[in-house]
Design a protein around this motif. Structure first.
Motif, mmCIF file in Angstrom:
data_model
loop_
_atom_site.group_PDB
_atom_site.id
_atom_site.type_symbol
_atom_site.label_atom_id
_atom_site.label_comp_id
_atom_site.label_asym_id
_atom_site.label_seq_id
_atom_site.Cartn_x
_atom_site.Cartn_y
_atom_site.Cartn_z
ATOM 1 N N LEU A 58 0.828 -1.199 0.000
ATOM 2 C CA LEU A 58 0.000 0.000 0.000
ATOM 3 C C LEU A 58 0.867 1.255 0.000
ATOM 4 C CD1 LEU A 58 -2.682 -0.940 2.672
ATOM 5 C CD2 LEU A 58 -3.016 -0.765 0.221
ATOM 6 N N LYS A 59 0.417 2.259 -0.720
ATOM 7 C CA LYS A 59 1.080 3.563 -0.709
ATOM 8 C C LYS A 59 0.107 4.562 -0.124
ATOM 9 C CE LYS A 59 4.171 2.951 -4.600
ATOM 10 N NZ LYS A 59 4.656 3.514 -5.857
ATOM 11 N N ALA A 60 0.590 5.354 0.825
ATOM 12 C CA ALA A 60 -0.260 6.355 1.464
ATOM 13 C C ALA A 60 0.169 7.745 1.032
ATOM 14 C CB ALA A 60 -0.163 6.222 2.982
ATOM 15 N N LYS A 61 -0.820 8.577 0.770
ATOM 16 C CA LYS A 61 -0.557 9.974 0.445
ATOM 17 C C LYS A 61 -0.864 10.792 1.694
ATOM 18 C CE LYS A 61 -1.944 13.673 -2.732
ATOM 19 N NZ LYS A 61 -2.769 13.986 -3.906
ATOM 20 N N ILE A 62 0.191 11.332 2.294
ATOM 21 C CA ILE A 62 0.072 12.128 3.509
ATOM 22 C C ILE A 62 0.473 13.557 3.175
ATOM 23 C CG2 ILE A 62 0.825 12.417 5.908
ATOM 24 C CD1 ILE A 62 -0.547 9.727 5.431
ATOM 25 N N LEU A 63 -0.408 14.511 3.457
ATOM 26 C CA LEU A 63 -0.120 15.915 3.199
ATOM 27 C C LEU A 63 0.462 16.582 4.437
ATOM 28 C CD1 LEU A 63 -3.438 16.946 1.409
ATOM 29 C CD2 LEU A 63 -1.345 16.056 0.376
ATOM 30 N N PHE A 64 1.487 17.382 4.251
ATOM 31 C CA PHE A 64 2.027 18.229 5.310
ATOM 32 C C PHE A 64 1.588 19.647 4.978
ATOM 33 C CE2 PHE A 64 4.324 14.589 6.379
ATOM 34 C CZ PHE A 64 5.033 14.782 7.556
ATOM 35 N N VAL A 65 0.723 20.216 5.810
ATOM 36 C CA VAL A 65 0.192 21.554 5.560
ATOM 37 C C VAL A 65 0.362 22.406 6.810
ATOM 38 C CG1 VAL A 65 -1.487 20.686 3.880
ATOM 39 C CG2 VAL A 65 -2.184 20.992 6.258
ATOM 40 N N GLY A 66 0.217 23.712 6.628
ATOM 41 C CA GLY A 66 0.295 24.616 7.760
ATOM 42 C C GLY A 66 0.817 25.971 7.325
ATOM 43 N N PRO A 67 0.908 26.890 8.272
ATOM 44 C CA PRO A 67 1.345 28.249 7.971
ATOM 45 C C PRO A 67 2.777 28.306 7.438
ATOM 46 C CG PRO A 67 0.410 28.101 10.183
ATOM 47 C CD PRO A 67 0.557 26.717 9.676
ATOM 48 N N CYS A 68 3.111 29.412 6.788
ATOM 49 C CA CYS A 68 4.479 29.647 6.313
ATOM 50 C C CYS A 68 5.452 29.614 7.492
ATOM 51 C CB CYS A 68 4.579 31.014 5.629
ATOM 52 S SG CYS A 68 3.600 31.151 4.141
ATOM 53 N N GLU A 69 6.615 29.101 7.231
ATOM 54 C CA GLU A 69 7.706 29.051 8.209
ATOM 55 C C GLU A 69 7.370 28.255 9.468
ATOM 56 O OE1 GLU A 69 10.073 32.578 8.895
ATOM 57 O OE2 GLU A 69 9.140 33.546 7.174
ATOM 58 N N SER A 70 6.542 27.235 9.313
ATOM 59 C CA SER A 70 6.213 26.408 10.478
ATOM 60 C C SER A 70 7.125 25.188 10.606
ATOM 61 C CB SER A 70 4.752 25.960 10.420
ATOM 62 O OG SER A 70 4.488 25.258 9.229
ATOM 63 N N GLY A 71 7.816 24.830 9.521
ATOM 64 C CA GLY A 71 8.738 23.693 9.580
ATOM 65 C C GLY A 71 8.284 22.477 8.798
ATOM 66 N N LYS A 72 7.320 22.642 7.907
ATOM 67 C CA LYS A 72 6.774 21.506 7.151
ATOM 68 C C LYS A 72 7.835 20.766 6.345
ATOM 69 C CE LYS A 72 4.000 24.314 5.051
ATOM 70 N NZ LYS A 72 4.250 25.571 5.744
ATOM 71 N N THR A 73 8.609 21.513 5.567
ATOM 72 C CA THR A 73 9.609 20.881 4.698
ATOM 73 C C THR A 73 10.717 20.238 5.512
ATOM 74 O OG1 THR A 73 9.100 22.452 2.931
ATOM 75 C CG2 THR A 73 11.203 21.291 2.780
ATOM 76 N N VAL A 74 11.175 20.914 6.538
ATOM 77 C CA VAL A 74 12.234 20.357 7.394
ATOM 78 C C VAL A 74 11.764 19.047 8.021
ATOM 79 C CG1 VAL A 74 13.525 20.717 9.540
ATOM 80 C CG2 VAL A 74 13.373 22.547 7.867
ATOM 81 N N LEU A 75 10.533 19.046 8.544
ATOM 82 C CA LEU A 75 9.996 17.820 9.148
ATOM 83 C C LEU A 75 9.804 16.711 8.119
ATOM 84 C CD1 LEU A 75 7.399 19.136 11.722
ATOM 85 C CD2 LEU A 75 9.282 17.581 12.186
#
Length: 155
Positions: A2-19
């Motif tokens: 199985l492949k899961a599509k998980i979205l990382f969303v939130g305000p600018c500069e919250s750390g989404k990409t780093v996490l």
């Protein structure tokens, strides 16, 4: 598999990409660089299509992030008819900001969601373990849904 599509969303500069990079072991922790491609709401419907889960990342030290949380939850969880179990909140603490886990109180409906504090400087493995538990629950739900679908086809 199985492949899961998980979205990382939130305000600018919250750390989404780093996490996201840390959790997928894509790169080391680096300096802040805005992720430009998804800043526009017109892209959101395409992103949301067929998502299995949503991780809402915010910086609890920035008051405006707390105010935005309900909008992210409404757009990416409620309007997509996802269950609360498919959503995880991450209060990301940037290096040097401290790790004040006790002072955060969220209003309904956010207070029903799984809330995890992350600090990649002090305890990076805690967030990795919490994300793995979350991902396992998503995969379990997907597997059960697939099994139900297969049974309905056979009967």
């Amino acid at each position: 598999m199985l492949k899961a599509k998980i979205l990382f969303v939130g305000p600018c500069e919250s750390g989404k990409t780093v996490l996201a990079n840390f959790l997928t072991e894509s790169s080391d922790i680096t300096e802040y660089s805005p992720t430009q491609g998804v800043r526009f709401e017109s892209c959101w419907p395409a992103l949301m299509k067929d998502a299995h889960g949503v991780v809402i990342v915010f910086n609890a030290d920035i008051p405006s992030h707390l105010k935005e949380m309900e909008m992210w939850y409404s757009c990416f969880v409620q309007q997509q008819s996802l269950q609360d179990t498919q959503c995880m909140l991450i209060a990301h603490h940037k290096p040097g900001s401290g790790d004040d886990k006790g002072s955060l109180s969220l209003s309904p409906p956010l207070n029903k969601l799984k809330l995890v504090h992350s600090n990649l400087e002090d305890d990076p493995e805690e967030i990795r373990m919490e994300f793995i538990k979350y991902l396992k629950s998503i995969i379990h739900s997907m597997s059960e849904s697939r099994d139900r679908e297969e049974m309905s086809i056979m009967t």
